[in-house]
Scaffold this active site. Structure first.
Site, PDB file in Angstrom:
ATOM      1  N   GLN A 163      91.947 -47.253-101.321  1.00 52.75           N
ATOM      2  CA  GLN A 163      90.711 -46.130-100.890  1.00 52.75           C
ATOM      3  C   GLN A 163      91.431 -44.647-100.283  1.00 52.75           C
ATOM      4  O   GLN A 163      91.305 -43.971-100.815  1.00 52.75           O
ATOM      5  CB  GLN A 163      89.603 -46.924 -99.605  1.00 52.75           C
ATOM      6  CG  GLN A 163      88.635 -45.791 -99.408  1.00 52.75           C
ATOM      7  CD  GLN A 163      88.006 -46.270 -98.853  1.00 52.75           C
ATOM      8  OE1 GLN A 163      86.772 -47.080 -99.667  1.00 52.75           O
ATOM      9  NE2 GLN A 163      87.629 -45.770 -98.151  1.00 52.75           N
ATOM     10  N   GLU A 207      87.545 -36.726-100.365  1.00 54.45           N
ATOM     11  CA  GLU A 207      87.665 -36.436 -98.931  1.00 54.45           C
ATOM     12  C   GLU A 207      88.913 -35.410 -99.454  1.00 54.45           C
ATOM     13  O   GLU A 207      90.053 -35.128 -98.652  1.00 54.45           O
ATOM     14  CB  GLU A 207      88.650 -37.180 -98.248  1.00 54.45           C
ATOM     15  CG  GLU A 207      87.633 -38.110 -97.881  1.00 54.45           C
ATOM     16  CD  GLU A 207      88.031 -39.688 -97.054  1.00 54.45           C
ATOM     17  OE1 GLU A 207      89.738 -39.733 -97.325  1.00 54.45           O
ATOM     18  OE2 GLU A 207      87.358 -40.354 -96.503  1.00 54.45           O
ATOM     19  N   ASP A 243      94.639 -46.949 -95.868  1.00 54.00           N
ATOM     20  CA  ASP A 243      93.370 -47.060 -96.167  1.00 54.00           C
ATOM     21  C   ASP A 243      93.105 -47.958 -97.165  1.00 54.00           C
ATOM     22  O   ASP A 243      92.716 -48.063 -98.374  1.00 54.00           O
ATOM     23  CB  ASP A 243      92.170 -46.790 -95.815  1.00 54.00           C
ATOM     24  CG  ASP A 243      91.297 -46.776 -95.686  1.00 54.00           C
ATOM     25  OD1 ASP A 243      91.226 -48.146 -94.824  1.00 54.00           O
ATOM     26  OD2 ASP A 243      89.787 -46.329 -95.267  1.00 54.00           O
ATOM     27  N   ASP A 311      89.174 -50.572 -89.034  1.00 59.17           N
ATOM     28  CA  ASP A 311      87.937 -49.794 -89.672  1.00 59.17           C
ATOM     29  C   ASP A 311      87.036 -50.454 -89.370  1.00 59.17           C
ATOM     30  O   ASP A 311      85.743 -51.433 -88.375  1.00 59.17           O
ATOM     31  CB  ASP A 311      87.776 -49.093 -90.383  1.00 59.17           C
ATOM     32  CG  ASP A 311      86.962 -48.051 -91.178  1.00 59.17           C
ATOM     33  OD1 ASP A 311      86.545 -47.841 -90.566  1.00 59.17           O
ATOM     34  OD2 ASP A 311      87.011 -47.817 -92.346  1.00 59.17           O
ATOM     35  N   LYS A 336      85.039 -44.123 -85.027  1.00 55.10           N
ATOM     36  CA  LYS A 336      84.029 -43.494 -86.067  1.00 55.10           C
ATOM     37  C   LYS A 336      82.594 -43.478 -84.882  1.00 55.10           C
ATOM     38  O   LYS A 336      81.936 -44.412 -84.997  1.00 55.10           O
ATOM     39  CB  LYS A 336      84.088 -43.818 -87.219  1.00 55.10           C
ATOM     40  CG  LYS A 336      84.935 -44.129 -87.849  1.00 55.10           C
ATOM     41  CD  LYS A 336      84.941 -44.877 -89.502  1.00 55.10           C
ATOM     42  CE  LYS A 336      85.638 -44.110 -91.043  1.00 55.10           C
ATOM     43  NZ  LYS A 336      85.153 -45.463 -92.180  1.00 55.10           N
ATOM     44  N   SER A 366      83.457 -39.542 -95.535  1.00 55.82           N
ATOM     45  CA  SER A 366      83.522 -39.075 -96.517  1.00 55.82           C
ATOM     46  C   SER A 366      82.336 -38.156 -96.537  1.00 55.82           C
ATOM     47  O   SER A 366      82.562 -37.272 -97.419  1.00 55.82           O
ATOM     48  CB  SER A 366      83.650 -40.289 -97.377  1.00 55.82           C
ATOM     49  OG  SER A 366      82.213 -40.424 -97.752  1.00 55.82           O
ATOM     50  N   LYS A 387      92.402 -39.614 -88.691  1.00 51.47           N
ATOM     51  CA  LYS A 387      92.731 -38.914 -90.160  1.00 51.47           C
ATOM     52  C   LYS A 387      91.214 -38.326 -90.809  1.00 51.47           C
ATOM     53  O   LYS A 387      89.993 -38.281 -89.687  1.00 51.47           O
ATOM     54  CB  LYS A 387      93.209 -39.824 -90.986  1.00 51.47           C
ATOM     55  CG  LYS A 387      91.497 -40.933 -90.931  1.00 51.47           C
ATOM     56  CD  LYS A 387      91.822 -42.354 -92.096  1.00 51.47           C
ATOM     57  CE  LYS A 387      90.154 -42.796 -92.262  1.00 51.47           C
ATOM     58  NZ  LYS A 387      89.960 -43.834 -92.965  1.00 51.47           N
TER      59      LYS A 387
HETATM   60  P1  PGA Z   1      84.083 -43.237 -95.693  1.00 48.91           P
HETATM   61  O1  PGA Z   1      84.598 -44.107 -95.421  1.00 48.91           O
HETATM   62  O2  PGA Z   1      83.785 -42.634 -94.327  1.00 48.91           O
HETATM   63  O3  PGA Z   1      83.764 -43.672 -96.548  1.00 48.91           O
HETATM   64  O4  PGA Z   1      83.271 -44.979 -94.827  1.00 48.91           O
HETATM   65  C1  PGA Z   1      86.353 -43.806 -94.616  1.00 48.91           C
HETATM   66  C2  PGA Z   1      86.984 -44.319 -94.556  1.00 48.91           C
HETATM   67  O5  PGA Z   1      87.391 -46.493 -95.126  1.00 48.91           O
HETATM   68  O6  PGA Z   1      88.017 -44.900 -93.826  1.00 48.91           O
HETATM   69 ZN    ZN Z   2      88.475 -47.479 -93.557  1.00 50.25          ZN
END
Ligand code: PGA
Ligand code: ZN
Length: 424
Positions: A163, A207, A243, A311, A336, A366, A387
């Protein structure tokens, strides 16, 4: 304690960087007002707080009017009159009012919006910048950014399995230097991609990282990043990271990972990583295996001498992190706040991580807006790593805010993760 009882909490439906609805929550007190925008992941993990959507005709079901009502009709009456600086009391009330493990009742997006807006209002009421309100008199650590220069997975078109292919300016002395060096590498990488893969390869993903056509093997993406770094004369100043978000190419039926045209077993993928970290200056891998595979991640953590970030694995949830710690899975928590729902729960996860020798990497989603609470929280927590993508206004605003905080802390700021998180 201040004389700042919560008077009113309101919410409205706004749009994020993908033109998808999200919430903006405002908390008013006699001593100050706070506002926060709610982020939303696309590559969400299976163990995250519930993202409440209307599911009707508007915005293909993505509207958040029900979540707005949850804020105004259910949460606001419960919180009115509480001291806005008593974050733990407010968050405990939110958790109790919801009553479910994953915030299914009120909606994780409603809850996180209120929790963050209360935090902001608390900072306003005490007259402190948010990073200092969260981190106290000692707040001084500016995080080292992991810049997502080449995107794949769920965040970009094309067939790149990983990703995010990140560059990490480990040799920089400040965020100002880190941002400048990385911008120069980003321009250089753009030139290489344009001349060798065509102008369309400079299109960017969610991103703001490039999405080069035909670059489907992670090794090729890392190779390109290394070339751009070298061409800028920064060899040795940058490390690489990824990631992987491996759950997205994992098939639970066959227990294999679909990578580079092969159906790899876990052992194959582990061997692939061993080779990868031998070949490239990689210091960190996020979600290298399926999000349910604590034992596999523990084995990989033993084998690889790099930071292993959880994550989707931990979902910023103290219980899941505790399970990871018991297994010896991973060495860092991806932080997060909307994965769990409240500031207090997310802070608890960060504290649990630190106490057990895990690093903390504060992370964007994202989907977000140019709201900069993320940058302030990264400094407030003293995480030392962040990040937050690379280009596009909702990413660059985080860097702009870090530059501002670094200037505010002139002479006392330190830069990057404390300890040896990135050189085990
Ligand atoms: P997401 O992706 O914010 O779409 O979940 C970012 C990540 O996986 O770190
Ligand atoms: Zn991630």
């Amino acid at each position: 304690m201040t004389d700042a009882p919560i008077d009113a909490i309101t919410a409205r439906e706004i749009l994020d960087n993908r033109l998808e609805p999200t919430l903006r929550v405002t908390v008013e007190t006699p001593a100050g007002t706070g506002r926060a925008d709610v982020p939303r992941g696309r590559s969400r993990g299976a163990y995250e707080a519930y993202d409440r959507r209307d599911g009707d005709d508007r915005y293909r079901g993505l509207g958040v009017r029900d979540a707005v009502s949850a804020v105004e009709d259910r949460i606001a009456p419960e919180l009115r009159g509480r001291d806005v600086t008593d974050q733990r009391d407010v968050d405990a009330a939110l958790v109790a009012l919801d009553g479910t493990d994953t915030k299914e009742n009120l909606g994780g997006n409603a809850v996180v919006g209120v929790s963050l807006a209360v935090l902001r209002a608390g900072a306003a009421a005490t007259g402190l910048p948010l990073y200092r309100y969260v981190g106290g008199a000692d707040a001084h650590v500016i995080p080292l950014p992991f810049f997502d220069l080449i995107e794949g997975g769920e965040l970009a078109g094309g067939d790149r399995p990983f990703q995010e292919h990140q560059v990490v300016p480990v040799g920089a002395d400040s965020v100002a230097e880190a941002v400048r060096w990385t911008a120069e590498v980003y321009y250089e990488l753009g030139d290489i991609l344009r001349s060798e893969y065509g102008a369309a390869s400079c299109n960017v993903g969610d991103e703001g990282g490039y999405t080069p056509l035909g670059v489907d093997d992670p090794r090729e993406a890392f190779e390109l990043e290394c070339r751009a770094i070298e061409a800028c004369g920064y060899d040795g100043e940058f490390a690489l990271a990824a990631d992987v978000a491996a759950s997205h190419f994992y098939d639970p039926e066959t227990e294999t990972y679909d990578l580079c045209g092969e159906a790899m077993t876990r052992a194959d993928l582990v061997a692939f990583y061993e080779n990868l970290v031998d070949t490239y200056p990689i210091v960190s891998l996020e979600d290298p295996l399926d999000q349910a595979d604590f034992a596999g991640v523990a084995d990989l953590t033993d084998r690889l001498d790099v930071q292993i970030v959880g994550d989707d694995l931990f979902a910023t949830t103290p219980d899941r992190l505790r399970t990871g710690i018991d297994h010896g899975a991973g060495t860092a928590l991806l932080w997060k706040i909307n994965q769990v729902g409240t500031v207090t729960e997310a802070t608890e996860a960060a504290r649990l991580a630190t106490r057990n020798g895990y690093a903390v990497q504060v992370s964007e989603r994202s989907g977000q807006t140019p709201d900069t609470w993320l940058a302030d929280l990264a400094v407030g927590l003293g995480a030392g790593q962040i990040k937050t993508g690379v280009t596009r206004g909702e990413r660059t605003e985080q860097y702009n805010r870090l530059l501002e905080i670094e200037a505010d802390l002139d002479g006392v700021a330190t830069f990057g993760p404390p300890g040896d998180a990135l050189d085990r």
